[in-house]
Write a protein that holds these residues in place. Sequence first.
Motif, PDB file in Angstrom:
ATOM      1  N   PRO A  82      -6.143  -6.009  -8.470  1.00 52.73           N
ATOM      2  CA  PRO A  82      -6.178  -5.208  -7.249  1.00 52.73           C
ATOM      3  C   PRO A  82      -7.529  -4.531  -6.983  1.00 52.73           C
ATOM      4  N   PHE A  83      -8.265  -4.190  -8.049  1.00 55.07           N
ATOM      5  CA  PHE A  83      -9.561  -3.529  -7.856  1.00 55.07           C
ATOM      6  C   PHE A  83     -10.582  -4.469  -7.219  1.00 55.07           C
ATOM      7  N   ASN A  84     -10.332  -5.775  -7.334  1.00 53.57           N
ATOM      8  CA  ASN A  84     -11.206  -6.766  -6.695  1.00 53.57           C
ATOM      9  C   ASN A  84     -10.492  -7.481  -5.546  1.00 53.57           C
ATOM     10  N   ASN A  85      -9.488  -6.798  -4.989  1.00 54.32           N
ATOM     11  CA  ASN A  85      -8.729  -7.284  -3.822  1.00 54.32           C
ATOM     12  C   ASN A  85      -8.032  -8.618  -4.061  1.00 54.32           C
ATOM     13  N   LYS A  86      -7.625  -8.871  -5.303  1.00 55.17           N
ATOM     14  CA  LYS A  86      -6.811 -10.050  -5.614  1.00 55.17           C
ATOM     15  C   LYS A  86      -5.414  -9.537  -5.939  1.00 55.17           C
ATOM     16  N   ILE A  87      -4.475  -9.815  -5.036  1.00 60.33           N
ATOM     17  CA  ILE A  87      -3.121  -9.308  -5.250  1.00 60.33           C
ATOM     18  C   ILE A  87      -2.159 -10.455  -5.528  1.00 60.33           C
ATOM     19  N   SER A  88      -1.158 -10.139  -6.289  1.00 61.18           N
ATOM     20  CA  SER A  88      -0.166 -11.124  -6.693  1.00 61.18           C
ATOM     21  C   SER A  88       0.769 -11.489  -5.549  1.00 61.18           C
ATOM     22  N   ASN A  89       1.199 -12.736  -5.575  1.00 62.33           N
ATOM     23  CA  ASN A  89       2.217 -13.184  -4.622  1.00 62.33           C
ATOM     24  C   ASN A  89       3.536 -12.459  -4.869  1.00 62.33           C
ATOM     25  N   GLU A  90       3.661 -11.793  -6.026  1.00 67.73           N
ATOM     26  CA  GLU A  90       4.885 -11.066  -6.369  1.00 67.73           C
ATOM     27  C   GLU A  90       4.788  -9.576  -6.050  1.00 67.73           C
ATOM     28  N   SER A  91       3.601  -9.118  -5.612  1.00 66.03           N
ATOM     29  CA  SER A  91       3.427  -7.705  -5.267  1.00 66.03           C
ATOM     30  C   SER A  91       4.127  -7.432  -3.939  1.00 66.03           C
ATOM     31  N   PRO A  92       4.388  -6.161  -3.621  1.00 70.07           N
ATOM     32  CA  PRO A  92       5.052  -5.856  -2.341  1.00 70.07           C
ATOM     33  C   PRO A  92       4.304  -6.427  -1.129  1.00 70.07           C
ATOM     34  N   VAL A  93       2.990  -6.257  -1.070  1.00 69.80           N
ATOM     35  CA  VAL A  93       2.224  -6.783   0.065  1.00 69.80           C
ATOM     36  C   VAL A  93       2.221  -8.309   0.014  1.00 69.80           C
ATOM     37  N   GLY A  94       1.999  -8.861  -1.169  1.00 68.00           N
ATOM     38  CA  GLY A  94       1.977 -10.317  -1.325  1.00 68.00           C
ATOM     39  C   GLY A  94       3.271 -10.959  -0.861  1.00 68.00           C
ATOM     40  N   LYS A  95       4.400 -10.390  -1.289  1.00 65.67           N
ATOM     41  CA  LYS A  95       5.716 -10.916  -0.880  1.00 65.67           C
ATOM     42  C   LYS A  95       5.894 -10.829   0.635  1.00 65.67           C
ATOM     43  N   ALA A  96       5.463  -9.701   1.204  1.00 60.02           N
ATOM     44  CA  ALA A  96       5.672  -9.466   2.636  1.00 60.02           C
ATOM     45  C   ALA A  96       4.888 -10.439   3.510  1.00 60.02           C
ATOM     46  N   ILE A  97       3.685 -10.818   3.083  1.00 62.61           N
ATOM     47  CA  ILE A  97       2.851 -11.648   3.957  1.00 62.61           C
ATOM     48  C   ILE A  97       2.946 -13.147   3.649  1.00 62.61           C
TER      49      ILE A  97
END
Length: 158
Positions: free
Chosen positions: A116-131
């Motif tokens: 997250p500190f380098n703007n790489k988010i998981s597909n399983e994170s809340p934002v990742g799942k939503a988009i």
Amino acid sequence: MSEKEVILTPDGLKRLEEELEELKSVKRKEVAERIKEAISYGDISENSEYEEAKNEQAFIEGRIITLEKLLRNARVIRNDDVHTDVVSIGSTVKLKDLEFGDEVEYTIVGSAESDPFNNKISNESPVGKAILNKQKGAIVEVNVPAGVIQYKILDIRK
């Protein structure tokens, strides 16, 4: 019980392979030398250098096992697998917070290379799942501890 598939980008695969190689070829030897040196001091029962080196050795061996498991279960997302019509793993997505107007850009990655500190988010994170699987222009709602954030997807690229 089958092991969970680990989704990686080519960069993520390379980073994990390099870390594994470093641990096996360099760190293992370094810690073995430290253990050998600590033993040469004599009584190991009250030898803090020995204890510290043994703890580091256990950490390194545990990390090696973890990395080998991740790599064994890896599925690499190739650039051809990433589309720009919908958000997928490997996509870089520009979002606008509809309440505050802030714009953020995230690259969607598998959980093993989330940073997250380098703007790489998981597909399983809340934002990742939503988009995930949404199109440019879509408005999504993300449940977060502070409530609900609405984002508009401004751009999707590889």
